[in-house]
Scaffold this motif. Structure first.
Motif, mmCIF file in Angstrom:
data_model
loop_
_atom_site.group_PDB
_atom_site.id
_atom_site.type_symbol
_atom_site.label_atom_id
_atom_site.label_comp_id
_atom_site.label_asym_id
_atom_site.label_seq_id
_atom_site.Cartn_x
_atom_site.Cartn_y
_atom_site.Cartn_z
ATOM 1 N N SER A 169 14.653 62.150 -3.784
ATOM 2 C CA SER A 169 14.693 60.139 -3.949
ATOM 3 C C SER A 169 13.705 60.034 -4.055
ATOM 4 N N THR A 170 13.976 58.215 -4.020
ATOM 5 C CA THR A 170 11.854 57.787 -3.763
ATOM 6 C C THR A 170 12.304 56.831 -2.394
ATOM 7 N N THR A 171 11.008 56.548 -1.967
ATOM 8 C CA THR A 171 11.451 55.260 -0.234
ATOM 9 C C THR A 171 11.502 53.780 -1.159
ATOM 10 N N ASN A 231 10.153 49.568 -0.729
ATOM 11 C CA ASN A 231 9.237 49.327 -0.397
ATOM 12 C C ASN A 231 10.323 48.602 0.973
ATOM 13 N N GLU A 248 16.107 54.730 1.201
ATOM 14 C CA GLU A 248 15.833 55.856 0.644
ATOM 15 C C GLU A 248 16.890 55.965 -0.878
ATOM 16 N N LEU A 300 16.932 59.219 -7.081
ATOM 17 C CA LEU A 300 16.182 59.034 -8.483
ATOM 18 C C LEU A 300 16.738 59.310 -9.460
ATOM 19 N N ARG A 320 4.525 48.756 -9.920
ATOM 20 C CA ARG A 320 3.742 49.942 -8.934
ATOM 21 C C ARG A 320 2.940 48.470 -7.727
ATOM 22 N N ASN A 355 4.646 46.942 -5.437
ATOM 23 C CA ASN A 355 5.459 47.872 -4.930
ATOM 24 C C ASN A 355 6.802 47.503 -5.114
ATOM 25 N N GLN A 385 10.348 49.459 -7.264
ATOM 26 C CA GLN A 385 10.433 50.170 -7.794
ATOM 27 C C GLN A 385 11.230 50.017 -8.983
ATOM 28 N N GLU A 403 13.926 50.763 -11.563
ATOM 29 C CA GLU A 403 14.932 51.677 -12.148
ATOM 30 C C GLU A 403 15.358 50.932 -13.413
ATOM 31 N N GLY A 414 8.689 58.299 -12.221
ATOM 32 C CA GLY A 414 9.204 57.858 -11.227
ATOM 33 C C GLY A 414 10.344 56.847 -10.980
ATOM 34 N N VAL A 453 13.494 55.271 -11.696
ATOM 35 C CA VAL A 453 15.081 55.347 -10.890
ATOM 36 C C VAL A 453 15.349 55.528 -12.380
#
Length: 272
Positions: free
Chosen positions: A5-7, A9, A13, A16, A177, A180, A182, A184, A223, A225
């Protein structure tokens, strides 16, 4: 299977790797595909009001016997429902169809210029009320996000964009990035259009995997999702069998050169 999984901002959780579901072509197609995905270890289901299958998603999750708390559910507000009040109403309809009180991630499906700020304000309200664990956008590119962020009180947790080596724009991932946000990626398999690309076939043979598995692995190693779609049981199982190999730096660098702007959906860069 233990999918990483990714966390986000805000600390939430998110798995991915998940299943994207789209408009069903026949009865029970969506429900069956979700049930098979859950059997394969999937815990992320991505739907949208526009797909017309939120009730089928609810039925599949119910019939699986897997606790709701173990499944990450994403849905989206469609274009014609955007604007502050209409978005609130559309969100409540989605909750009712999904049979849940809280959605894990709620997204703006496309950047509609005249409604961007009001729609995001509605998502911020939904988030502040605890009805969505995270909020974000879809098909937004840096120009859209720059505009949104001039008034946003909450930074989008996720931006869902079409992503494969053939639509890969590294500057967009770098922008995410920096902010911040994510990334997908949807349509990672390009609906099979590139499965016979000789360069891709060679990489797949090198790793003893399918071309589809290589495409999913490429996305994960960036990185991102990743939410491949399928309604075939064997293909769904294959799509989740991607955690036992790694693409080398050279493999990744080669795949990064495949860009030719092949897309399944419209190019958001053409949306003012």
């Amino acid at each position: 299977m233990n999918i990483p999984s990714t966390t986000l901002n805000n600390g939430v959780e998110m798995p991915l790797l998940g299943l994207g579901v789209n408009t069903p072509r026949q009865n029970n197609e969506v429900q069956s595909s979700i049930e098979w995905a859950l059997e394969a270890g999937c815990r992320l289901i991505d739907t949208a009001a526009a797909y017309g299958n939120e009730r089928e998603v609810a039925d599949a999750i119910r019939s699986s016997g897997i606790p709701r708390s173990d499944i990450f559910i994403t849905t989206k507000v469609w274009n014609e429902d955007q604007g502050y009040n209409r978005t609130i109403r559309a969100f409540n309809r989605s909750l009712e169809r999904l049979g849940i009180d809280v959605v894990d991630l709620y997204l703006i499906h496309w950047p509609i210029k005249e409604h961007r700020h009001d729609t995001w304000r509605a998502l911020e309200k939904i988030y502040s009320q605890g009805k969505a664990r995270a909020i974000g956008v879809s098909n937004h590119y840096p120009a859209h996000l720059d505009e949104l962020l001039t008034k946003a009180q909450v930074i989008p947790a996720v931006n869902q964009i079409e992503l494969s080596p053939y639509s890969y724009l590294p500057d967009i991932l770098a922008y995410h990035r920096q902010k911040n946000i994510q990334t997908e990626g949807y349509a990672p398999l390009v609906r099979g259009q590139k499965q016979n690309d000789p360069r891709l076939v060679e990489l797949a043979e090198k790793h003893g995997k399918s071309t589809y598995q290589v495409l999913i692995r490429w996305s994960l190693q960036h990185g991102v999702v990743t939410i491949p779609k399928s309604v075939k049981r064997e293909r769904i199982q294959e799509n989740f069998d991607v955690l036992d190999f790694v693409l080398s730096e050279e493999d990744m660098a080669l795949l990064d050169t495949f860009y030719d702007n092949t897309r399944i959906a419209d190019d958001p860069r053409n949306i003012p």
